[in-house]
Design an enzyme around this catalytic site. Structure first.
Site, PDB file in Angstrom:
ATOM      1  N   TYR A  39      87.664 -71.387  -2.039  1.00  0.00           N
ATOM      2  CA  TYR A  39      87.703 -71.433  -0.577  1.00  0.00           C
ATOM      3  C   TYR A  39      86.430 -72.071  -0.018  1.00  0.00           C
ATOM      4  O   TYR A  39      86.407 -72.467   1.137  1.00  0.00           O
ATOM      5  CB  TYR A  39      87.843 -70.038   0.026  1.00  0.00           C
ATOM      6  CG  TYR A  39      89.123 -69.298  -0.295  1.00  0.00           C
ATOM      7  CD1 TYR A  39      90.174 -69.909  -0.986  1.00  0.00           C
ATOM      8  CD2 TYR A  39      89.283 -67.970   0.095  1.00  0.00           C
ATOM      9  CE1 TYR A  39      91.330 -69.207  -1.269  1.00  0.00           C
ATOM     10  CE2 TYR A  39      90.442 -67.266  -0.181  1.00  0.00           C
ATOM     11  CZ  TYR A  39      91.469 -67.886  -0.871  1.00  0.00           C
ATOM     12  OH  TYR A  39      92.607 -67.187  -1.155  1.00  0.00           O
ATOM     13  N   HIS A  97      92.207 -66.534 -10.325  1.00  0.00           N
ATOM     14  CA  HIS A  97      92.917 -67.050  -9.157  1.00  0.00           C
ATOM     15  C   HIS A  97      94.297 -67.620  -9.509  1.00  0.00           C
ATOM     16  O   HIS A  97      95.291 -67.306  -8.855  1.00  0.00           O
ATOM     17  CB  HIS A  97      92.058 -68.118  -8.468  1.00  0.00           C
ATOM     18  CG  HIS A  97      92.405 -68.335  -7.037  1.00  0.00           C
ATOM     19  ND1 HIS A  97      91.502 -68.784  -6.113  1.00  0.00           N
ATOM     20  CD2 HIS A  97      93.565 -68.168  -6.354  1.00  0.00           C
ATOM     21  CE1 HIS A  97      92.077 -68.872  -4.928  1.00  0.00           C
ATOM     22  NE2 HIS A  97      93.340 -68.518  -5.059  1.00  0.00           N
TER      23      HIS A  97
END
Length: 265
Positions: A39, A97
């Site tokens: 991110y 992730h």
């Protein structure tokens, strides 16, 4: 510490936008914050947490290891970098992730467990894993060490087979994209329930997920929406309302990146 049922997400939020979002959320009473290495906002999230003045021990911070760090040489060093950016000595939860292609599940899950043993993270888990991958990961670290599997899950994509397996194994289901990029907010079934309950469509969708025992991590750049979403915790849907939302399943997957995603159940 178990995974909180409600938190604030930071996907696609950057710079001052994510700082303001997290600070607003914490001021409103949120205590769980979800971020990730990819991110590119961990430093800003850390700044927001620090400036909020909320006691670190009262918070539950999650980050996720990106696929280019899924090796014995890179995983723990990358997590230490994340801790520096987040300005904390530990995170409460660290997830893989995406499984990606060509990575050794045994290798990276062993390193993730090692990170927990070193005190860098309180809990460990995964994200975007199917049943086969969960079984592989469980063989390495034990199912009891997998705190959650964070998956795309909304009224339009209910992942029932995977959810059933996870609940049998006592692995917390964390739903991301619970509002399906806002599509469920325009759904007539959900809008009608919201109208009858004097609630918003977002509150209804989030309440549906939490009532099923899922954790949710909606994000917003608007303080009013953050406050409104939080009120979903107080909404209790009837069995009939839950059944109507259950009936919206249509395999409406929004995120399926080639080279990162597994073969879905």
């Amino acid at each position: 510490m178990s995974v909180p049922n409600f938190g604030v997400g930071t996907f696609r939020l950057q710079g001052e936008t994510v700082i303001n979002s997290v600070k607003n959320a914490l001021e409103l009473g949120y205590r769980a914050v979800d971020t990730a290495q990819i991110y590119d906002n961990e430093a800003e999230v850390g700044q927001a947490v620090l400036e909020s003045g909320v006691d670190r021990k009262a918070l539950f911070i999650t980050t996720k290891i990106w696929v280019d760090k899924l090796s014995k040489e890179k995983l723990i060093p990358s997590l230490k970098e994340s801790l520096e950016k987040l300005k904390t000595e530990y995170v409460d939860l660290t997830l893989i992730h995406w499984p990606g292609e060509g990575h050794d599940v045994r290798e990276y899950m062993q390193e993730l467990l090692k990170a927990k043993q070193l005190g860098l993270t309180k809990e460990i888990g995964v994200s975007n894993f199917n049943i086969a991958l969960l079984k592989e990961a469980g063989e390495v670290v034990g199912m009891d060490n997998i705190a959650t599997n964070q998956i795309e899950l909304s009224p339009y994509l209910q992942n029932r087979e995977l959810v059933d397996f996870m609940q049998q194994q006592n692995i917390k289901v964390t739903s991301y994209m619970t509002l399906a990029y806002g599509k469920v907010l325009q759904d007539e079934v959900i809008k009608n329930i919201a109208l009858q309950r004097n609630s918003t469509a977002a509150q209804v969708a989030l309440a549906w997920a939490m009532q099923k025992g899922f954790a949710v991590i909606p994000s917003s750049t608007k303080r009013a929406n953050l406050a409104s979403n939080l009120e979903a915790k107080m909404l209790r849907l009837t069995d009939d309302e839950m059944a109507k939302i259950d009936g919206l399943e249509c395999n409406g997957r929004e995120i399926d990146p080639k080279g990162l995603a597994p073969i879905w159940d």
